[in-house]
Scaffold this active site. Structure first.
Site, short mmCIF file in Angstrom:
data_model
loop_
_atom_site.label_atom_id
_atom_site.label_comp_id
_atom_site.label_asym_id
_atom_site.label_seq_id
_atom_site.Cartn_x
_atom_site.Cartn_y
_atom_site.Cartn_z
N GLY A 194 8.23 -5.79 -7.58
CA GLY A 194 8.27 -4.36 -7.78
C GLY A 194 8.57 -3.98 -9.21
N GLU B 258 -9.93 -6.49 -2.36
CA GLU B 258 -10.69 -7.58 -2.99
C GLU B 258 -11.68 -7.05 -4.02
OE1 GLU B 258 -9.46 -8.85 1.15
OE2 GLU B 258 -10.42 -7.09 0.27
N GLY C 278 9.57 -6.87 -11.94
CA GLY C 278 8.60 -7.73 -12.59
C GLY C 278 7.98 -8.70 -11.61
N ALA C 279 7.67 -9.90 -12.08
CA ALA C 279 7.02 -10.90 -11.22
C ALA C 279 7.42 -12.28 -11.69
CB ALA C 279 5.51 -10.74 -11.24
N GLY D 38 -1.12 -3.65 -7.44
CA GLY D 38 -1.03 -5.05 -7.07
C GLY D 38 -2.35 -5.79 -7.28
N ASP D 39 -3.45 -5.11 -6.99
CA ASP D 39 -4.77 -5.72 -7.22
C ASP D 39 -5.01 -5.92 -8.71
OD1 ASP D 39 -5.17 -5.47 -4.45
OD2 ASP D 39 -6.00 -3.46 -4.70
#
Length: 295
Positions: A217, A28, A220-221, A246-247
């Site tokens: 991964g 976070e 892409g997304a 990822g953050d």
């Protein structure tokens, strides 16, 4: 909202006892730092021990522009973890059981609401720290003031969650407004193997997130909202270390989302920032002045 720990990183091995330099790490707070560097007003709520590591965490985050709304715990210590780099990858060891942040509780939500945030971000890591921390995440999602977005990153950690938390993470994801989830996480947690199956698993019943972002991964997304989807390929990058990418992706995406940007733009900024972090040995890129000094 979530735990940030002190991080010990070994220096180059030698013939004497190992030496370490101290960093910080927390899912976070990584997101908070990236958003602060993007010019957002960001606050981080957690608990730290009254010890040298807790003081270090607070100082580092404050220096990046993050407002630290910290509850100091005189009875529990700050969590600690260590990276062990090797030719086969980086192994991470944790010392967080009974940490100050594990004593987060529903009452901590009052400090969050006092600042009337536009968005509250937390992860499945926080929910798994303890029963009281789990209650805090529930409080954040169930008593959210009007106008505040609830953002949840599943952030599955096998050693922390285990099979018993699969249902908890599913309920929390369905109760958020914005959800980040890796397709690999969904496979490990819920046996979901494809993107359409994950979308159906999270959005096929009420409550369900209004916006689902699936991290795929190296491919892409994909963002999914109101039955429509948008895909962004991952940029080509030489991976130095995957921790923290990822953050960074979440922060880049949220930064543009808070501007009401089109979802393709949100995905593009997330992918760009994740690519930067993948090419670095740490979770957070150095500030421009630090990079110049290193040269």
């Amino acid at each position: 909202m979530g735990e940030t720990m002190a991080l010990l990183v070994p220096e180059a091995p030698g013939h004497t006892a190992p030496r370490f330099h101290t960093e910080i790490g927390g899912a976070e707070s990584n997101v908070a730092v990236h958003l602060a560097r993007a010019g957002r007003r960001v606050a981080w709520r957690s608990a730290l021990g009254d010890d040298v590591f807790g003081h270090h965490v607070r100082e580092r985050l404050t220096d990046t522009g993050v407002r630290c709304l910290v509850r100091e715990d005189t009875e529990r210590s700050t969590g600690l973890y260590m990276k062990e780099p090797s030719s086969g990858g980086t192994r991470v060891r944790y010392w967080r059981r009974g940490s100050a942040a594990s004593a987060l509780h529903p009452g901590d939500a009052a400090e969050v609401w006092r600042w009337r945030p536009r968005l509250v971000h937390t992860t499945g890591i926080t929910a798994a720290l303890s029963d009281t921390a789990r209650g805090l995440v529930g409080e954040l999602f169930e008593r959210t003031p009007p106008g505040t977005l609830r953002c949840f990153d599943v952030n599955y950690r096998p050693a922390l969650h285990g099979p018993a938390n699969a249902g908890l993470l599913l309920d929390l994801a369905r109760g958020a407004d914005v959800v980040f989830c890796g397709l690999d996480e969904a496979r490990a947690l819920w046996g979901v193997r494809t993107l359409p199956d994950l979308v159906a698993h999270l959005t096929g019943r009420a409550p369900s997130p209004g916006l689902l972002v699936v991290k795929q991964g190296a491919e892409g997304a994909t963002a999914v909202r109101d039955g429509h989807s948008w895909f962004e390929p991952a940029p080509p990058v030489e991976v130095v270390e995957p921790v923290g990418a990822g953050d960074a992706f979440a922060a880049g995406f949220l930064h543009r989302l808070l501007d009401d940007a089109p979802l393709p733009d949100c995905l593009s900024e997330g992918a760009r920032l994740a690519g930067v972090v993948l090419g670095l040995p740490g979770d957070i890129p150095p500030r421009p002045e630090e990079s110049a000094a290193a040269r």
